[in-house]
Write an enzyme that holds these catalytic residues in place. Structure first.
Site, PDB file in Angstrom:
ATOM      1  N   SER A 123      25.752  68.084  50.672  1.00 24.86           N
ATOM      2  CA  SER A 123      26.528  68.665  49.565  1.00 24.86           C
ATOM      3  C   SER A 123      26.080  70.088  49.265  1.00 24.86           C
ATOM      4  CB  SER A 123      26.292  67.792  48.333  1.00 24.86           C
ATOM      5  OG  SER A 123      26.571  68.496  47.161  1.00 24.86           O
ATOM      6  N   GLU A 125      25.467  71.075  46.572  1.00 28.20           N
ATOM      7  CA  GLU A 125      24.474  70.972  45.491  1.00 28.20           C
ATOM      8  C   GLU A 125      23.048  71.172  46.006  1.00 28.20           C
ATOM      9  OE1 GLU A 125      24.681  70.532  42.110  1.00 28.20           O
ATOM     10  OE2 GLU A 125      26.852  70.758  42.216  1.00 28.20           O
ATOM     11  N   TYR A 147      20.733  64.950  41.737  1.00 26.49           N
ATOM     12  CA  TYR A 147      21.701  64.735  42.835  1.00 26.49           C
ATOM     13  C   TYR A 147      21.410  65.695  43.984  1.00 26.49           C
ATOM     14  CZ  TYR A 147      26.219  64.609  45.265  1.00 26.49           C
ATOM     15  OH  TYR A 147      27.206  64.509  46.215  1.00 26.49           O
TER      16      TYR A 147
HETATM   17  P1  GDP Z   1      31.367  69.129  40.718  1.00 24.64           P
HETATM   18  O1  GDP Z   1      31.422  70.516  41.262  1.00 24.64           O
HETATM   19  O2  GDP Z   1      30.957  68.125  41.743  1.00 24.64           O
HETATM   20  O3  GDP Z   1      30.563  69.006  39.476  1.00 24.64           O
HETATM   21  O4  GDP Z   1      32.929  68.740  40.400  1.00 24.64           O
HETATM   22  P2  GDP Z   1      33.757  68.643  39.034  1.00 24.64           P
HETATM   23  O5  GDP Z   1      35.181  68.534  39.468  1.00 24.64           O
HETATM   24  O6  GDP Z   1      33.256  67.533  38.164  1.00 24.64           O
HETATM   25  O7  GDP Z   1      33.508  70.021  38.274  1.00 24.64           O
HETATM   26  C1  GDP Z   1      33.912  71.249  38.812  1.00 24.64           C
HETATM   27  C2  GDP Z   1      33.774  72.344  37.768  1.00 24.64           C
HETATM   28  O8  GDP Z   1      34.744  72.163  36.727  1.00 24.64           O
HETATM   29  C3  GDP Z   1      32.413  72.380  37.051  1.00 24.64           C
HETATM   30  O9  GDP Z   1      31.974  73.715  37.035  1.00 24.64           O
HETATM   31  C4  GDP Z   1      32.712  71.932  35.627  1.00 24.64           C
HETATM   32  O10 GDP Z   1      31.882  72.546  34.642  1.00 24.64           O
HETATM   33  C5  GDP Z   1      34.147  72.425  35.466  1.00 24.64           C
HETATM   34  N1  GDP Z   1      34.874  71.731  34.414  1.00 24.64           N
HETATM   35  C6  GDP Z   1      35.538  72.319  33.387  1.00 24.64           C
HETATM   36  N2  GDP Z   1      36.093  71.388  32.587  1.00 24.64           N
HETATM   37  C7  GDP Z   1      35.791  70.182  33.121  1.00 24.64           C
HETATM   38  C8  GDP Z   1      36.123  68.835  32.733  1.00 24.64           C
HETATM   39  O11 GDP Z   1      36.795  68.581  31.753  1.00 24.64           O
HETATM   40  N3  GDP Z   1      35.655  67.835  33.565  1.00 24.64           N
HETATM   41  C9  GDP Z   1      34.892  68.090  34.687  1.00 24.64           C
HETATM   42  N4  GDP Z   1      34.479  67.070  35.466  1.00 24.64           N
HETATM   43  N5  GDP Z   1      34.561  69.360  35.054  1.00 24.64           N
HETATM   44  C10 GDP Z   1      35.014  70.393  34.293  1.00 24.64           C
END
Ligand code: GDP
Length: 319
Positions: A123, A125, A147
């Site tokens: 990932s 990450e 993670y």
């Molecule tokens: P990640 O990159 O694996 O953490 O995938 P996510 O789809 O959960 O998040 C992607 C980005 O979207 C991150 O930078 C979050 O801070 C941003 N984000 C903004 N609003 C939201 C929300 O309502 N839900 C989630 N899951 N992410 C959000």
């Protein structure tokens, strides 16, 4: 015949991978956690085995019984948020679990003399808040979450097992989306709610940081990259990404456009509950090695990914 063992087969990538391998005529076995249902999208031909990545002996026995020539490790704790709640479990499943699978694959290869090709789903990450953008296979691994740290350990152990003679590739996957994404991810959360707004005419979309940027790709293509990695002569690390980023706000705009809703600004509200305390800076991958070595290239454009997801969510509401 190719015999494949897939951990995490019930997830987004697992189901696309299983479909792909079954269509090719492979014999596909999947490791599932007890109590996992069988997702509707999983082909009937896939043989499921209940087990746990933390159970070393069980994994070794499964690899012995199945005799796979390809092993895909897609299993593990699937979100950064969950990893903060369960850091030890994350290390056991996503870190040590991967190593147990490498060990079992290596032992099987030693015993039978037949090569076992392994792909570790790594990932972005692992890079944490990266020191440079875009990131490639030589970018320092510096995770900032449980993670990321667990994935980093598995990534490094993949290289260790490679030098021990196991053909294990680590695919460093950037965000990849599809209608099979759960709504805990921002993309599917957006498309599901935008479809509802377009369908019902009411409601709002509550989000966190709209300025966050991600390198979003189309999940089935990332699965294709993993298959290519498994079948390439020389195992290696491969960054799998589009090389382009978009903001959450751009995703929202594209989703409303795909749903045919013009006047949407008032429908979006910021809810501090969804703003993260730490959000990795710019995550963007350079897929040049995957392109050069594996002949892999992402082809589905950002707007098309969003449109496909919105279309799917509108169809779900239409029935
Ligand atoms: P990640 O990159 O694996 O953490 O995938 P996510 O789809 O959960 O998040 C992607 C980005 O979207 C991150 O930078 C979050 O801070 C941003 N984000 C903004 N609003 C939201 C929300 O309502 N839900 C989630 N899951 N992410 C959000």
């Amino acid at each position: 015949m190719t015999v494949a063992l897939v951990t995490g087969v019930t997830g987004q990538d697992g189901s696309y991978l299983a479909e792909r391998l079954v269509a090719e005529g492979c014999e596909v076995h999947g490791l599932v956690t007890r109590g996992d249902g069988r997702p509707a999208s999983l082909p009937a031909e896939v043989t499921l085995h209940e087990g746990d990545l933390r159970d070393r002996d069980g994994l070794a026995a499964l690899v012995r019984a199945v005799g796979p020539s390809e092993v895909y490790n897609l299993g593990g704790v699937s979100s950064v948020a969950q990893s903060w709640e369960q850091p030890v479990l994350t290390g056991e499943v996503s870190g040590l679990g991967a190593v147990a699978l490498f060990e079992a694959s290596w032992a099987a290869q030693e015993r039978t003399g037949s090569p076992v090709r392994v792909v570790q789903a790594s990932s972005a990450e692992i890079f944490g808040s990266p020191v440079r953008s875009p990131q490639d296979e030589s970018t320092p691994v510096r995770p900032v979450s449980p993670y990321g740290a667990a994935k980093a350990y598995a990534h490094q152990m993949a290289a260790v097992f490679r030098s021990r003679g196991l053909g294990v590739s680590s695919c460093v996957l950037y965000n990849h989306e599809s209608p099979r994404r759960p709504t805990t991810f921002v993309t599917r959360k957006i498309t599901a709610q935008v479809a509802r707004i377009a369908h019902d005419g009411g409601g709002t979309l509550a989000l966190g940081n709209l300025a966050a940027r991600r390198d979003w790709g189309w999940a089935p293509e990332y699965v294709d990259a993993m298959v290519r990695a498994a079948r390439h002569d020389v195992a290696d690390d491969f960054v799998v990404a589009t090389g382009r980023t978009h903001s959450v706000e751009e995703f929202v705009a594209a989703a409303f456009a795909a749903a045919g809703v013009d006047d949407w600004r008032d429908r979006v509200e910021i809810d501090p509950r969804f703003v993260r305390p730490v959000d990795p800076a710019l995550q963007v991958g350079d897929p040049a090695r995957a392109e050069r070595v594996l002949g892999w290239r992402p082809t589905v454009a950002f707007e098309e990914i969003v449109a496909r997801m919105v279309r799917h969510d509108l169809e779900l509401l239409a029935v």
